[in-house]
Structures are given as structure tokens and as C-alpha cells.
Design an enzyme around this catalytic site. Structure first.
Site, mmCIF file in Angstrom:
data_model
loop_
_atom_site.group_PDB
_atom_site.id
_atom_site.type_symbol
_atom_site.label_atom_id
_atom_site.label_comp_id
_atom_site.label_asym_id
_atom_site.label_seq_id
_atom_site.Cartn_x
_atom_site.Cartn_y
_atom_site.Cartn_z
ATOM 1 N N ASP A 31 15.914 53.917 30.720
ATOM 2 C CA ASP A 31 16.545 52.964 29.809
ATOM 3 C C ASP A 31 18.009 52.852 30.221
ATOM 4 O O ASP A 31 18.642 53.865 30.527
ATOM 5 C CB ASP A 31 16.435 53.497 28.369
ATOM 6 C CG ASP A 31 16.572 52.407 27.329
ATOM 7 O OD1 ASP A 31 15.622 52.224 26.535
ATOM 8 O OD2 ASP A 31 17.624 51.727 27.297
ATOM 9 N N ASN A 32 18.541 51.630 30.237
ATOM 10 C CA ASN A 32 19.972 51.506 30.592
ATOM 11 C C ASN A 32 20.850 51.612 29.351
ATOM 12 O O ASN A 32 22.071 51.498 29.444
ATOM 13 C CB ASN A 32 20.243 50.208 31.364
ATOM 14 C CG ASN A 32 19.986 48.968 30.526
ATOM 15 O OD1 ASN A 32 19.697 49.057 29.328
ATOM 16 N ND2 ASN A 32 20.090 47.802 31.143
ATOM 17 N N LEU A 33 20.238 51.820 28.202
ATOM 18 C CA LEU A 33 20.935 52.027 26.924
ATOM 19 C C LEU A 33 21.787 50.821 26.525
ATOM 20 O O LEU A 33 22.680 50.951 25.699
ATOM 21 C CB LEU A 33 21.770 53.321 26.949
ATOM 22 C CG LEU A 33 20.954 54.603 27.212
ATOM 23 C CD1 LEU A 33 21.869 55.838 27.213
ATOM 24 C CD2 LEU A 33 19.842 54.789 26.175
ATOM 25 N N TYR A 140 11.558 32.809 25.408
ATOM 26 C CA TYR A 140 11.141 34.209 25.272
ATOM 27 C C TYR A 140 9.641 34.336 25.558
ATOM 28 O O TYR A 140 9.219 35.130 26.408
ATOM 29 C CB TYR A 140 11.473 34.727 23.861
ATOM 30 C CG TYR A 140 10.798 36.023 23.529
ATOM 31 C CD1 TYR A 140 11.026 37.157 24.304
ATOM 32 C CD2 TYR A 140 9.908 36.124 22.457
ATOM 33 C CE1 TYR A 140 10.375 38.359 24.020
ATOM 34 C CE2 TYR A 140 9.274 37.315 22.162
ATOM 35 C CZ TYR A 140 9.511 38.430 22.948
ATOM 36 O OH TYR A 140 8.873 39.613 22.670
ATOM 37 N N LEU A 189 13.432 40.159 10.202
ATOM 38 C CA LEU A 189 13.352 39.940 8.756
ATOM 39 C C LEU A 189 13.359 41.248 7.953
ATOM 40 O O LEU A 189 14.180 41.415 7.051
ATOM 41 C CB LEU A 189 12.080 39.128 8.448
ATOM 42 C CG LEU A 189 11.836 38.842 6.970
ATOM 43 C CD1 LEU A 189 12.950 37.968 6.397
ATOM 44 C CD2 LEU A 189 10.481 38.156 6.775
ATOM 45 N N ARG A 280 15.235 28.110 11.888
ATOM 46 C CA ARG A 280 15.774 28.758 13.081
ATOM 47 C C ARG A 280 15.048 28.170 14.295
ATOM 48 O O ARG A 280 13.806 28.090 14.286
ATOM 49 C CB ARG A 280 15.514 30.261 12.971
ATOM 50 C CG ARG A 280 16.098 31.076 14.088
ATOM 51 C CD ARG A 280 15.929 32.566 13.839
ATOM 52 N NE ARG A 280 14.542 33.003 13.924
ATOM 53 C CZ ARG A 280 14.144 34.275 13.838
ATOM 54 N NH1 ARG A 280 15.043 35.225 13.630
ATOM 55 N NH2 ARG A 280 12.884 34.594 13.931
HETATM 56 N N1 UDP Z 1 13.597 35.142 9.017
HETATM 57 C C1 UDP Z 1 14.323 34.652 7.957
HETATM 58 N N2 UDP Z 1 15.575 35.142 7.737
HETATM 59 C C2 UDP Z 1 16.126 36.115 8.524
HETATM 60 C C3 UDP Z 1 15.364 36.632 9.599
HETATM 61 C C4 UDP Z 1 14.101 36.120 9.827
HETATM 62 O O1 UDP Z 1 13.877 33.768 7.221
HETATM 63 O O2 UDP Z 1 17.280 36.509 8.263
HETATM 64 C C5 UDP Z 1 12.239 34.613 9.280
HETATM 65 C C6 UDP Z 1 12.076 33.997 10.655
HETATM 66 O O3 UDP Z 1 12.459 32.645 10.651
HETATM 67 C C7 UDP Z 1 10.576 34.196 10.906
HETATM 68 C C8 UDP Z 1 10.253 35.466 10.124
HETATM 69 O O4 UDP Z 1 11.343 35.692 9.233
HETATM 70 O O5 UDP Z 1 9.863 33.140 10.321
HETATM 71 C C9 UDP Z 1 10.131 36.674 11.035
HETATM 72 O O6 UDP Z 1 11.260 36.691 11.881
HETATM 73 P P1 UDP Z 1 11.608 37.910 12.806
HETATM 74 O O7 UDP Z 1 12.916 37.599 13.484
HETATM 75 O O8 UDP Z 1 11.550 39.177 12.016
HETATM 76 O O9 UDP Z 1 10.428 37.975 13.861
HETATM 77 P P2 UDP Z 1 9.823 36.859 14.858
HETATM 78 O O10 UDP Z 1 8.717 36.187 14.109
HETATM 79 O O11 UDP Z 1 10.919 35.945 15.275
HETATM 80 O O12 UDP Z 1 9.312 37.687 15.994
#
Ligand code: UDP
Length: 327
Positions: A31-33, A140, A189, A280
Site C-alpha cells: 500500500d502506498n498509504l 470509475y 452515505l 450527484r
Molecule cells: N448520497 C447522498 N448524500 C451523501 C452521500 C451519498 O444522498 O452525502 C447518496 C448517493 O447519491 C447514492 C447513495 O447515497 O445514491 C450511495 O452513495 P455512496 O457514495 O455511499 O455509494 P455509491 O453508490 O456511489 O457507490
């Protein structure tokens, strides 16, 4: 087995390392930390090096007589990948290729690869199974799918063996309470909701409530990090020569952002104020796994499937370590 884990000092990697050690395997973490934490590595030797450093990787593999690699090191934020795709294709795809070549040079022929539900994009059918269309909607997911395709080609041409594990939404922490999630900045989340419960932020922002789901917020399939870790052990023990299989890992149940916040309110007894904000970028409305193939093919059974259990274990970690590994 002698297992080398890239990214083993990260959230998922530290839990996978522990599960492997408990199953009697010897582990080395590289791991590069840049995101990981040295103190998260307790059951393995830690080599601080970059996966892109072919010489260091070959040395780590031959010095420890490695037979299997678990490749977890990656950037993981869909929204960031939309803004900075170069970072994702370089770190996830190009470095994946470099690691495969270092493995060939060191004579290591087996790998478990951390893949993602993001390889499916916006599937129409739920639950998603592994034969559904692979059509990522963010860089991603594309950066990970490129690696899956490389694995297929390498398996065939060079008789190496691979299992890709397509993670749905990983959360929770080891109930022992000493390892858990500590991303900086945190974007996920469940840890964010718990940080609001702890008073670290004033409120949650819900990223959009105009999706075509029951309550308008995005639906995800949450899986306990220890169940996910168990699947890595089973996969590592079953990789065959020339195979390039993929398995979904989720619980087959979808929870909306609002349902997650509500469950966290019950678990923590905190109000957790939440306000709706804009969508998002890069977020599909709904992702729910069928993990039937992992159950049939790996003998995997999730043991901590309840969302409330996942959140309780995450809550225990966050409460015990309000500043994560900095405590
Ligand atoms: N989400 C949200 N508010 C936050 C962070 C995440 O509403 O502050 C939503 C995000 O849009 C997604 C879900 O929660 O629909 C899960 O997001 P997370 O980033 O945890 O995982 P992902 O699904 O992107 O891998």
C-alpha cells in the site's frame, strides 16, 4: 496460501486481510498509504510501495513466495471520476495492467480483483445478474470494466486465473471495533450519516429526490464489509487456471437514501437532519444485486445481511474512533 493484497491498508483491504489471516493464510500488504492507514494493518507485513513500481512488486511477490494477489488498490469515487477521468484510467486501468505484467514476470498466476456494480451502468432489470449488459455510465465503472476485460484476455492467453468480485455498496465494520471506514474526505452515505449523528456535520445532503424510485431517492444494495471479506477468502481458495469469472456481491435488497437515514436515526437515537440537494453526477437510480452465482459457485452466504446490523457495526467503529485512525 501466501497472499499479496494491494490496497490492504484501506477500508475493505484491512477487513479482507483479517479474514484471510483468520482462515490461516499468510498475508503481505502493499500500500502506498495515499489513502490507507498503516495502523489498519494488523495481521500482515506492510510493504509501503506503489503498485506502479514494478520492481517493488516483483520483489514483494518473490520474497514472500506469493501464489495469489488480491488487487484492491484503486480510486473509488464515481463523481470524482466524472470530473477527473484521467486519474481513474491511470490509477485503476493502467496500473492494473502494470500489476498483471509484474505478476507474469514473478510467475504469480492468480488474482482476485475488486470490481464494482458500476460496471453495469443503469440496468433496466433488478436484481442485476452477472450476464446483464455491461455499460458503465461513469469513468470509475469503465476503468474497472477495462481491467475485467484484460483479465479475460490474460486468462486465455497466459493461462492465469482470475475472479472479479463486483461489489455493491459496502458498509459496516468488524464488530471487534478496531478497524473500520476512514476515507478523507468521506463521501459515502453511511459514514457521512453517522458523522452527522456524531455532530461532525450539521446535516445530510440527499443527492436528488426526483429519481424514478418509490421515494425519489437513489436505491442501493448495502453489504457488510465482513461478508464481503469472507467472499474474498472463498474466491482466493477457488481460482482455477484459465478462469476469468465475475461474481456480484450484495444482499439482494434495495434501500433508498431516505431509508438509510431513517435506519441510522433508529440505531443512533439521533435526529440526523437531512435536506434535499441536487443530483450527484454519475449516480444510477437503482442498483440491487443477485448474488446467486456467488452462493452457488463460491458457497458464499452473507451472515450480517440486515441494514440495521451493518449500521450498528459502523456506528460502533465511528463512536469508538471519532477521528478514525488518527485516534
Ligand atoms: N448520497 C447522498 N448524500 C451523501 C452521500 C451519498 O444522498 O452525502 C447518496 C448517493 O447519491 C447514492 C447513495 O447515497 O445514491 C450511495 O452513495 P455512496 O457514495 O455511499 O455509494 P455509491 O453508490 O456511489 O457507490
Amino acid at each position: 496460501m501466501n497472499v499479496l493484497l494491494t490496497g490492504g491498508a484501506g477500508y475493505i483491504g484491512s477487513h479482507v486481510t483479517r479474514a484471510l489471516a483468520e482462515a490461516g493464510h499468510r498475508c503481505v500488504v502493499v500500500d502506498n498509504l495515499c489513502k490507507g492507514h498503516a495502523t489498519a494493518v494488523s495481521e500482515a507485513e506492510l510493504v509501503v510501495a506503489d503498485v506502479a513500481d514494478g520492481r517493488a512488486m516483483r520483489a514483494a511477490m518473490s520474497d514472500h513466495a506469493i501464489d495469489t494477489v488480491i488487487h484492491l488498490a484503486a480510486f473509488i469515487e464515481a463523481a470524482e471520476s466524472v470530473a477527473e477521468p484521467d486519474k481513474y484510467f491511470r490509477n485503476n486501468t493502467l496500473i492494473g495492467l502494470m500489476l498483471l505484467d509484474a505478476m507474469r514476470e514473478a510467475g504469480v498466476g492468480r488474482m482476485v480483483f475488486s470490481s464494482t456494480a458500476a460496471v453495469y451502468g443503469q440496468p433496466e432489470r433488478m436484481p442485476i445478474d452477472e450476464d446483464d449488459r455491461l455499460d458503465p455510465i461513469n469513468p470509475y465503472g469503465a476503468s474497472k470494466l477495462c481491467v475485467e476485460w484484460m483479465l479475460r484476455a490474460y486468462a486465455q492467453a497466459y493461462k492465469m486465473g482470475f475472479i472479479s468480485l463486483r461489489y455493491f455498496n459496502v458498509a459496516g465494520a468488524d464488530p471487534a471495533g478496531d478497524i473500520g471506514e476512514d476515507h478523507r474526505p468521506e463521501t459515502h452515505l453511511i459514514p457521512l450519516v453517522l458523522q452527522v449523528a456524531m455532530g461532525k456535520h450539521e446535516q445530510m445532503s440527499i443527492f436528488g429526490d426526483d429519481y424514478e424510485t418509490d421515494d425519489g431517492t437513489c436505491v442501493r444494495d448495502y453489504i457488510h464489509v465482513c461478508d464481503l471479506a469472507d467472499a474474498h477468502v472463498l474466491a482466493a481458495e477457488r481460482i482455477g487456471r484459465g478462469c476469468a469469472d465475475a461474481y456480484n456481491l450484495g444482499n439482494g435488497a434495495g434501500f433508498s437514501v431516505r431509508q438509510v437515514i431513517e435506519t441510522a436515526r433508529q440505531v443512533t437515537g439521533s435526529k440526523i437532519p437531512a435536506e434535499v440537494g441536487p443530483r450527484r453526477p454519475g449516480d444510477p437510480p437503482r442498483l440491487i444485486a443477485s448474488s446467486q452465482r456467488a452462493m452457488d459457485g463460491l458457497g458464499w452466504r452473507p451472515k450480517r445481511a440486515e441494514l440495521s446490523t451493518i449500521i450498528e457495526h459502523a456506528w460502533a467503529w465511528h463512536n469508538g474512533h471519532p477521528d478514525g485512525y488518527a485516534d
